[in-house]
Design an enzyme around this catalytic site. Sequence first.
Site, PDB file in Angstrom:
ATOM      1  N   ASP A  79       5.993  -6.901   2.743  1.00  0.00           N
ATOM      2  CA  ASP A  79       4.863  -7.337   1.900  1.00  0.00           C
ATOM      3  C   ASP A  79       5.375  -7.615   0.490  1.00  0.00           C
ATOM      4  O   ASP A  79       5.896  -6.718  -0.174  1.00  0.00           O
ATOM      5  CB  ASP A  79       3.840  -6.188   1.880  1.00  0.00           C
ATOM      6  CG  ASP A  79       2.478  -6.629   1.426  1.00  0.00           C
ATOM      7  OD1 ASP A  79       2.237  -7.849   1.323  1.00  0.00           O
ATOM      8  OD2 ASP A  79       1.635  -5.735   1.183  1.00  0.00           O
TER       9      ASP A  79
ATOM     10  N   GLU B   8      -8.864  -9.416   4.987  1.00  0.00           N
ATOM     11  CA  GLU B   8      -9.171  -8.020   4.640  1.00  0.00           C
ATOM     12  C   GLU B   8     -10.596  -7.904   4.115  1.00  0.00           C
ATOM     13  O   GLU B   8     -11.035  -8.709   3.279  1.00  0.00           O
ATOM     14  CB  GLU B   8      -8.175  -7.538   3.567  1.00  0.00           C
ATOM     15  CG  GLU B   8      -8.451  -6.112   3.108  1.00  0.00           C
ATOM     16  CD  GLU B   8      -7.344  -5.496   2.264  1.00  0.00           C
ATOM     17  OE1 GLU B   8      -6.272  -6.114   2.121  1.00  0.00           O
ATOM     18  OE2 GLU B   8      -7.572  -4.387   1.754  1.00  0.00           O
TER      19      GLU B   8
ATOM     20  N   GLU C 229      -0.180 -12.563  -0.805  1.00  0.00           N
ATOM     21  CA  GLU C 229      -1.623 -12.683  -1.048  1.00  0.00           C
ATOM     22  C   GLU C 229      -1.954 -13.983  -1.763  1.00  0.00           C
ATOM     23  O   GLU C 229      -1.169 -14.447  -2.591  1.00  0.00           O
ATOM     24  CB  GLU C 229      -2.099 -11.504  -1.927  1.00  0.00           C
ATOM     25  CG  GLU C 229      -1.921 -10.154  -1.277  1.00  0.00           C
ATOM     26  CD  GLU C 229      -2.497  -8.999  -2.115  1.00  0.00           C
ATOM     27  OE1 GLU C 229      -3.149  -9.261  -3.151  1.00  0.00           O
ATOM     28  OE2 GLU C 229      -2.297  -7.844  -1.714  1.00  0.00           O
TER      29      GLU C 229
ATOM     30  N   LYS D 251       4.777 -11.255   3.942  1.00  0.00           N
ATOM     31  CA  LYS D 251       3.355 -11.537   3.721  1.00  0.00           C
ATOM     32  C   LYS D 251       3.122 -11.681   2.219  1.00  0.00           C
ATOM     33  O   LYS D 251       3.749 -10.957   1.433  1.00  0.00           O
ATOM     34  CB  LYS D 251       2.490 -10.388   4.269  1.00  0.00           C
ATOM     35  CG  LYS D 251       1.021 -10.496   3.899  1.00  0.00           C
ATOM     36  CD  LYS D 251       0.174  -9.457   4.579  1.00  0.00           C
ATOM     37  CE  LYS D 251       0.038  -8.149   3.835  1.00  0.00           C
ATOM     38  NZ  LYS D 251      -0.502  -8.246   2.456  1.00  0.00           N
TER      39      LYS D 251
ATOM     40  N   SER E   7       0.842  -1.201   0.000  1.00  0.00           N
ATOM     41  CA  SER E   7       0.000   0.000   0.000  1.00  0.00           C
ATOM     42  C   SER E   7       0.877   1.251   0.000  1.00  0.00           C
ATOM     43  O   SER E   7       0.434   2.331  -0.416  1.00  0.00           O
ATOM     44  CB  SER E   7      -0.909   0.013   1.231  1.00  0.00           C
ATOM     45  OG  SER E   7      -0.152  -0.205   2.406  1.00  0.00           O
TER      46      SER E   7
HETATM   47  O1  KIV Z   1      -0.206  -3.334   1.567  1.00  0.00           O
HETATM   48  C1  KIV Z   1      -0.853  -3.329   2.600  1.00  0.00           C
HETATM   49  O2  KIV Z   1      -0.810  -2.421   3.425  1.00  0.00           O
HETATM   50  C2  KIV Z   1      -1.730  -4.460   2.835  1.00  0.00           C
HETATM   51  C3  KIV Z   1      -2.916  -4.182   3.667  1.00  0.00           C
HETATM   52  C4  KIV Z   1      -3.923  -3.416   2.902  1.00  0.00           C
HETATM   53  C5  KIV Z   1      -3.516  -5.415   4.173  1.00  0.00           C
HETATM   54  O3  KIV Z   1      -1.509  -5.505   2.301  1.00  0.00           O
END
Ligand code: KIV
Length: 318
Positions: A91, A190, A123, A121, A53
């Site tokens: 992420d 989410e 998805e 993390k 994000s």
């Molecule tokens: O990138 C991010 O901040 C996320 C959240 C929206 C869960 O993956």
Amino acid sequence: MNKVSTERKKLNLVDFQRMKAKNEMVAWITSYDMPFAYSAEQAGIDMILVGDSGGMVQLGYQTTNPVSMDEMITLAKAVRRGAPNTFVIGDMPQGSYEVGDKEAIQNALRFVKEAGCDAIKLEGGKRMCSRVRAITDAGILVMGHLGLTPQSTSSFGGYRVQGKTVESFEKTLEDAFALQEAGIFSLLLEAMPSEPSGQIRKQLKVPVYGIGAGQYVDGQLIIMHDLMGFYQSFRPWFTKCYIPCVVKEFEQYISSITDIRKCGTEERTDGLLVLATMAIKRYIDEVKEGKFPQEEFSYPLKEADLEKLKSSKAWKLN
Ligand code: KIV
């Protein structure tokens, strides 16, 4: 302002499992730079996500898709410098793990080796189990991410709430079990109403956290720029800006300082850093006390839809 970071040990996997067992909420936040990561650690945050994000709220892209691995590493390095004693998750951006297990391991390793992250993390559900296994076999902790997964919104037909129908709930639960089996240490849900995400939390052994997934999970994530009211394009339905909650406290604090120019000569204590830390601290307190998110910040579910969900063979009542 009281410093906390020097006294505080970095939480780890075992702490997160223990917190789940004790129904102790985990309060975490995204961060993309040094100053806000520093504020979050000073406020006593449990963990930080360097989310893709950041591509939108920090780098100004329209979506998260253009963010590159190199950009994510730069953001993660800055966060690590600002929050040396906090569990930090990198992420995986789109394109860094879809191609194959080998590429996924290489990019996950970059988060750990170059940026000092504690976990990554990614998805996706069943289709990502091979990646999860490969990365965990390489010794890296993996958090799963289900529900609304922004990198693949086009396959959902846009930003849509998940888990409202029996089909969507059962699919998410199935994916969650598959990811757990593949070795994730925790799961993020989410954009789901409280009841279906609470069901998934109840049925999984690993901690299940939420962002826009209501109150019945093991912890809450918020986007830093939503908490600060610092992103101009839009405000997601489920987020809360905490600045209005702490302005009075900040005013009182600042007016108690007699000589503002002498304030914070060793460490800055006169401006945005203090306000941001107060706002994050208020968020942490509300999460720990179960005050955030209440219904106002959760996706609603009609009684009839809840009844249908309860009729699913995958729904466990106790
Ligand atoms: O990138 C991010 O901040 C996320 C959240 C929206 C869960 O993956």
